[in-house]
Design a protein around this motif. Structure first.
Motif, PDB file in Angstrom:
ATOM      1  N   LEU A 479       0.833  -1.204   0.000  1.00  0.00           N
ATOM      2  CA  LEU A 479       0.000   0.000   0.000  1.00  0.00           C
ATOM      3  C   LEU A 479       0.870   1.259   0.000  1.00  0.00           C
ATOM      4  N   ILE A 480       1.945   1.244   0.790  1.00  0.00           N
ATOM      5  CA  ILE A 480       2.859   2.396   0.805  1.00  0.00           C
ATOM      6  C   ILE A 480       3.494   2.578  -0.573  1.00  0.00           C
ATOM      7  N   SER A 481       3.879   1.472  -1.203  1.00  0.00           N
ATOM      8  CA  SER A 481       4.513   1.551  -2.522  1.00  0.00           C
ATOM      9  C   SER A 481       3.573   2.112  -3.573  1.00  0.00           C
ATOM     10  N   ILE A 482       2.286   1.807  -3.417  1.00  0.00           N
ATOM     11  CA  ILE A 482       1.311   2.269  -4.413  1.00  0.00           C
ATOM     12  C   ILE A 482       0.926   3.728  -4.182  1.00  0.00           C
ATOM     13  N   PHE A 483       0.629   4.059  -2.921  1.00  0.00           N
ATOM     14  CA  PHE A 483       0.057   5.378  -2.648  1.00  0.00           C
ATOM     15  C   PHE A 483       1.084   6.433  -2.249  1.00  0.00           C
ATOM     16  N   VAL A 484       2.203   6.013  -1.678  1.00  0.00           N
ATOM     17  CA  VAL A 484       3.233   6.974  -1.287  1.00  0.00           C
ATOM     18  C   VAL A 484       4.393   6.951  -2.279  1.00  0.00           C
ATOM     19  N   LYS A 485       4.851   5.765  -2.591  1.00  0.00           N
ATOM     20  CA  LYS A 485       5.938   5.529  -3.558  1.00  0.00           C
ATOM     21  C   LYS A 485       7.275   6.057  -3.042  1.00  0.00           C
ATOM     22  N   ILE A 486       8.305   5.728  -3.770  1.00  0.00           N
ATOM     23  CA  ILE A 486       9.626   6.326  -3.592  1.00  0.00           C
ATOM     24  C   ILE A 486       9.995   6.939  -4.937  1.00  0.00           C
ATOM     25  N   VAL A 501      12.924  -2.475  -2.077  1.00  0.00           N
ATOM     26  CA  VAL A 501      13.164  -3.672  -1.266  1.00  0.00           C
ATOM     27  C   VAL A 501      13.477  -3.268   0.167  1.00  0.00           C
ATOM     28  N   ALA A 502      14.292  -2.207   0.325  1.00  0.00           N
ATOM     29  CA  ALA A 502      14.599  -1.705   1.665  1.00  0.00           C
ATOM     30  C   ALA A 502      13.342  -1.214   2.365  1.00  0.00           C
ATOM     31  N   LEU A 503      12.431  -0.595   1.611  1.00  0.00           N
ATOM     32  CA  LEU A 503      11.151  -0.160   2.170  1.00  0.00           C
ATOM     33  C   LEU A 503      10.369  -1.343   2.715  1.00  0.00           C
ATOM     34  N   TYR A 504      10.295  -2.429   1.934  1.00  0.00           N
ATOM     35  CA  TYR A 504       9.591  -3.625   2.378  1.00  0.00           C
ATOM     36  C   TYR A 504      10.232  -4.192   3.638  1.00  0.00           C
ATOM     37  N   MET A 505      11.562  -4.222   3.683  1.00  0.00           N
ATOM     38  CA  MET A 505      12.254  -4.784   4.842  1.00  0.00           C
ATOM     39  C   MET A 505      12.045  -3.918   6.082  1.00  0.00           C
ATOM     40  N   ALA A 506      11.996  -2.597   5.913  1.00  0.00           N
ATOM     41  CA  ALA A 506      11.764  -1.710   7.053  1.00  0.00           C
ATOM     42  C   ALA A 506      10.373  -1.951   7.644  1.00  0.00           C
ATOM     43  N   VAL A 507       9.367  -2.028   6.777  1.00  0.00           N
ATOM     44  CA  VAL A 507       8.003  -2.299   7.243  1.00  0.00           C
ATOM     45  C   VAL A 507       7.944  -3.682   7.890  1.00  0.00           C
ATOM     46  N   VAL A 544      13.729   7.509   6.702  1.00  0.00           N
ATOM     47  CA  VAL A 544      14.795   7.957   5.809  1.00  0.00           C
ATOM     48  C   VAL A 544      14.427   7.660   4.363  1.00  0.00           C
ATOM     49  N   LEU A 545      13.913   6.470   4.108  1.00  0.00           N
ATOM     50  CA  LEU A 545      13.541   6.096   2.743  1.00  0.00           C
ATOM     51  C   LEU A 545      12.407   6.972   2.211  1.00  0.00           C
ATOM     52  N   LEU A 546      11.387   7.207   3.037  1.00  0.00           N
ATOM     53  CA  LEU A 546      10.236   7.986   2.574  1.00  0.00           C
ATOM     54  C   LEU A 546      10.575   9.471   2.417  1.00  0.00           C
ATOM     55  N   SER A 547      11.343  10.020   3.358  1.00  0.00           N
ATOM     56  CA  SER A 547      11.626  11.456   3.303  1.00  0.00           C
ATOM     57  C   SER A 547      12.710  11.783   2.281  1.00  0.00           C
ATOM     58  N   SER A 548      13.795  11.004   2.275  1.00  0.00           N
ATOM     59  CA  SER A 548      14.881  11.284   1.333  1.00  0.00           C
ATOM     60  C   SER A 548      14.559  10.770  -0.060  1.00  0.00           C
ATOM     61  N   GLY A 549      13.903   9.605  -0.135  1.00  0.00           N
ATOM     62  CA  GLY A 549      13.549   9.052  -1.442  1.00  0.00           C
ATOM     63  C   GLY A 549      12.501   9.870  -2.159  1.00  0.00           C
ATOM     64  N   ASN A 550      11.679  10.597  -1.385  1.00  0.00           N
ATOM     65  CA  ASN A 550      10.623  11.422  -1.981  1.00  0.00           C
ATOM     66  C   ASN A 550      10.883  12.915  -1.811  1.00  0.00           C
ATOM     67  N   LYS A 551      12.094  13.251  -1.414  1.00  0.00           N
ATOM     68  CA  LYS A 551      12.417  14.673  -1.242  1.00  0.00           C
ATOM     69  C   LYS A 551      12.191  15.408  -2.554  1.00  0.00           C
ATOM     70  N   LYS A 552      11.458  16.491  -2.467  1.00  0.00           N
ATOM     71  CA  LYS A 552      11.113  17.242  -3.678  1.00  0.00           C
ATOM     72  C   LYS A 552      11.707  18.648  -3.607  1.00  0.00           C
TER      73      LYS A 552
END
Length: 820
Positions: A479-486, A501-507, A544-552
């Motif tokens: 769900l995070i990968s679909i709606f939030v994404k990196i 993959v790191a996102l999945y492992m963190a969750v 870290v993955l969500l904030s840095s991976g999606n930093k705009k």
């Protein structure tokens, strides 16, 4: 010569306390050592009491030294070099503590103070381990005392004395006002000392009041597991592991908190554009923490199974040695060109290096000599045992630490071997491309590891307990990968896949550890310190993955006006220039530079930047980034960011350039055109759309019998921006007055000069380009989605460590009561 106006007594008392602390710590080392090696109980206890007495004297001296320095800073005793160098009269009260630890001497004193506090905890709790552990801690105090001893042997000196007078160090030698006609220092020179040189601009932040004490407590705490390990090697006694585990948990928690408080400082106060930049000073504190965590895990394995004691010894020795090495990196000046917040060299490079070696080399020799006496189990661990995978995880953490410290040490290697190893073009990615795979492995091990039992685990038991958390984690991560994404594809599809993959492992790690508390521990949260710490660590990884991976980047330069020249760290294309009072398009927001104010209390210029959401974004807020004049070796202004915190994101802004309106010396250049023609300016072109006569205008109020003629024009910038222009002329009889129009964001002024040819419809305009039409600033704006996950993760992780400390202290107390 007698100098008037000087306050000599505090310095004399302070220097005496420094020398006495050195002597007392040396005597404490000897006394505790004698106690450890004594065979007769009465002799052992007698030496131990003497060691405590000397340690008490040392503690009193350290507290006296720090108290005197705080008093001198508060009283502005600029006759002392330390006070003059690190403070001034305009500083706010809370920053006096920052002055204390801005200098090397103050940071060593802070470190020494925490050793004193920890030493008294050891004296109270360590029982049979008091003497050997305190022997090591006291010897560390001897070494730290030499760093502030300030004794000179010719041109060589041991340490730097914080109580040296400014005139003794030649601070005022270059200023004629302090000298008479013969060049001698005036007896009343203090009458001319108006102020100190001030505190480094980057330290004038509340984080620098609270971050260093916590970080140095973390630094100091690593000596306790190290001292226990050394004591075990010296005495050939491996029972220390039961007592030391609480201190290792505390060290892991408090050092981790100190590191992340530094990340928060960087986020709040430095224009890193985030909370982590793989800066060498950041790495210098991160690596010892990682090795300490590796040692903690092998320590727990040994306490449960008897495996991994050799690894535990090694990790604890390396962790403290790396703390000393990080001090060498940050205080020797070797990182002066590669780190934004390291100390410059103060002639103590060799002494700092010896500080590292004097602990590392003897400890390693002792480890090698005693290796055969360290028990180990010949039987191989089962691959379905918790200890096997905890050991693998510890090795992975250690490998990661080695990679980081190796890359960080390049300046040291270049200096020592005269090599010219260059930094990679993208320093951050050079770390991230390796660490992301380590994060994947650690996430998986953290998720699954606790479901394994010590010794062995049946496949049925493992699958039965891990299946539900696995399915839940897979669903949440999907769900995070679909709606939030990196949304990070700059380094190719392979790297983006690794991030997912790191996102999945963190969750997986979060869900797995929460599941372990309720499924295996049956909801006994008090016994779940490790699981809580794991959840916090996994949340940090996820954040870290969500904030840095999606930093705009929000501040794309749509105006085409460069606020500064391109450098290695800043690109004008990523910084938007705003003119005061002019609303400017910034993609998701309309942004207006409202104004600025100089705060005479903290000497910062605060800028009021108004944000207004558009395109369905119902947000309106104001940020106040600031600039402060750099005063310690760096020219120009230092930028302090400002952030707007939402529950799901931060908008992060800092000022990268600012220019106050000057007198405008640019002149108008003539140009001719007809309706439909275009004419160029430096950043684009202008089109004459049509000519309006007597059309109502908000810009011009006509008097009776006046005629208004306006040129309806459009300026088109190279970036595609379109800006309306209506230069006009008002005619009254034989008189005419021009009404110019401006495009502030383009630095463009256009006026209607005259009609060149009425029949041909040709008009002359005047074009002026100027960057001095008004105050303007250039800023960088970033959006960090879900950054709060990082900070919440830090708090949870530290809380988990403290829970583990409490659990182990409780267990130790119950064991002691049973013995009684």
């Amino acid at each position: 010569m007698h100098y008037t106006g000087e306050h000599i007594l505090p310095g004399l008392i302070g220097h005496f306390a420094v020398v006495l602390s050195f002597v007392a710590s040396l005597m404490a080392t000897i006394a505790f050592g004698k106690s450890n090696f004594a065979q007769i109980v009465d002799v052992k206890n007698s030496w131990k009491k003497l060691g405590r007495l000397f340690f008490l004297v040392e503690t009193i001296c350290v507290v006296t030294i720090i108290t005197l320095l705080i008093y001198m800073l508060h009283a502005h005793l600029f006759e002392y070099k330390y006070v003059w160098t690190h403070s001034d009269k305009t500083l706010q009260m809370q920053y006096l503590l920052s002055c204390l630890w801005e200098g090397q001497e103050g940071s060593f004193l802070l470190w020494t103070f925490w050793h004193c506090v920890l030493g008294w905890v050891i004296i109270k709790r360590a029982k049979k381990w008091e003497a050997p552990v305190m022997m090591t801690i006291s010897f560390a105090q001897v070494c730290l005392a030499t760093m502030v001893l300030g004794l000179y042997f010719g041109e060589k000196h041991i340490g730097s004395n914080p109580f040296i007078l400014s005139r003794e160090d030649g601070i005022f030698d270059m200023a004629p006002i302090f000298h008479d006609g013969d060049g001698k220092l005036l007896e009343n020179y203090m009458n001319f000392v108006r102020d100190g040189s001030g505190l480094n601009a980057t330290l004038q932040n509340y984080w620098m009041v609270i971050h260093p004490p916590v970080l140095f407590l973390g630094f100091a705490s690593t000596i306790v597991p190290f001292a226990y390990a050394v004591a075990g090697l010296i005495n050939k006694d491996n029972t220390w592991t039961k007592d030391a585990v609480s201190y290792a948990c505390f060290s892991g928690g408090i050092l981790g908190l100190g590191i992340m408080m530094g990340a928060a400082w960087a986020y709040e106060s430095l224009n890193f554009g985030g909370y982590w930049a793989w800066d060498p000073v950041e790495n210098g504190s991160l690596v010892p923490w990682m090795v300490m965590i590796a040692g903690l895990h092998t320590h727990l394995v040994f306490n449960k199974t008897g495996y991994s004691l050799k690894s535990t010894y090694l990790f604890y020795i390396l962790s403290y040695s790396l703390i000393l090495y990080s001090s060498y990196l940050t205080k020797s000046g070797v990182l002066g060109d590669t780190s934004v917040h390291s100390f410059t060299g103060a002639g103590t490079e060799l002494q700092l290096l010896l500080f590292v070696l004097i602990f590392f080399i003897p400890a390693m020799i002792l480890y090698i000599v005693r290796a055969k006496n360290i028990p180990s189990i010949a039987k191989e661990e089962s691959t379905y045992s918790r200890e096997f995978w905890m050991f693998i995880g510890s090795l992975v953490i250690f490998l990661s630490a080695l990679i980081i410290i190796g890359k960080t040490s390049v300046p040291v290697i270049n200096k020592m071997f005269n090599t010219k190893i260059a930094d990679p073009e993208d320093v951050k990615f050079s770390y991230n491309q390796i660490q992301v795979f380590i994060a994947i492995v650690l996430g998986l091990l953290t998720a699954v590891g606790q479901y394994l039992k010590y010794k062995d685990t049946t496949k049925k038991y493992l699958l039965q307990n891990i299946l539900k958390p696995t399915v839940i984690a897979l669903a949440i991560a999907t769900l995070i990968s679909i709606f939030v994404k990196i949304d990070y594809n700059e380094k190719g599809i392979g790297y983006q896949v690794a991030l997912y993959v790191a996102l999945y492992m963190a969750v997986y790690a979060i869900v797995g550890n929460i599941g372990y508390v309720f499924v295996v521990l049956k909801g006994k949260v008090k016994a779940a310190g490790a699981s809580v710490a794991h959840v916090g660590f996994a949340m940090i990884l996820l954040g870290v993955l969500l904030s840095s991976g999606n930093k705009k980047l929000l501040s794309h330069n749509t105006t085409g006006i460069p606020g500064f020249e391109k450098s290695k760290t800043e690109d004008p294309a990523e910084n938007l220039t705003l003119f005061k009072g002019i609303q400017t398009d910034m993609g998701k927001y309309d942004v207006t530079y409202i104004g600025d104010t100089m705060n005479n209390e903290d000497h910062k210029r605060y800028f009021q930047i108004a944000f207004k959401g558009k395109n369905g974004i119902n947000e309106a807020f104001t940020l106040y980034p600031d600039l402060i004049k750099n005063n310690k070796g760096v020219e120009g202004m230092g930028a302090n960011p400002s952030s707007k915190h939402f529950w799901n994101k931060d908008v992060f802004v800092y000022v990268s350039a600012w220019k106050h309106a000057d007198d405008d010396t640019a002149s108008f250049m003539p140009g001719e055109l007809k309706v439909g023609d275009s004419i160029f300016y430096s950043n684009g072109y202008m089109i004459l759309n049509k000519v309006d006569v007597n059309k109502a205008s908000d810009r011009v109020v006509l008097k009776p019998n006046e005629l208004l003629m306006a040129l309806n024009m459009t300026a088109v910038s190279k970036e595609g921006g379109r800006y309306p222009l209506t230069p006009a002329v008002v005619v009254s009889g034989d008189n005419a007055r021009s009404i110019p129009d401006t495009v502030m964001s383009q630095g463009l002024v256009v006026r209607f000069n005259k009609i060149v040819d009425d029949k041909a419809g040709k008009f002359q305009i005047g074009i002026k380009e100027s960057q001095s039409m008004g105050d303007m600033l250039t800023l960088k704006a970033l959006e960090f989605p879900f950054i709060n996950v990082v900070w919440v993760g830090v708090l949870i992780m530290v809380f988990g460590f403290l829970m583990s400390v409490g659990q182990n202290f409780k267990r130790e107390n119950s064991v002691q009561l049973r013995k009684v």
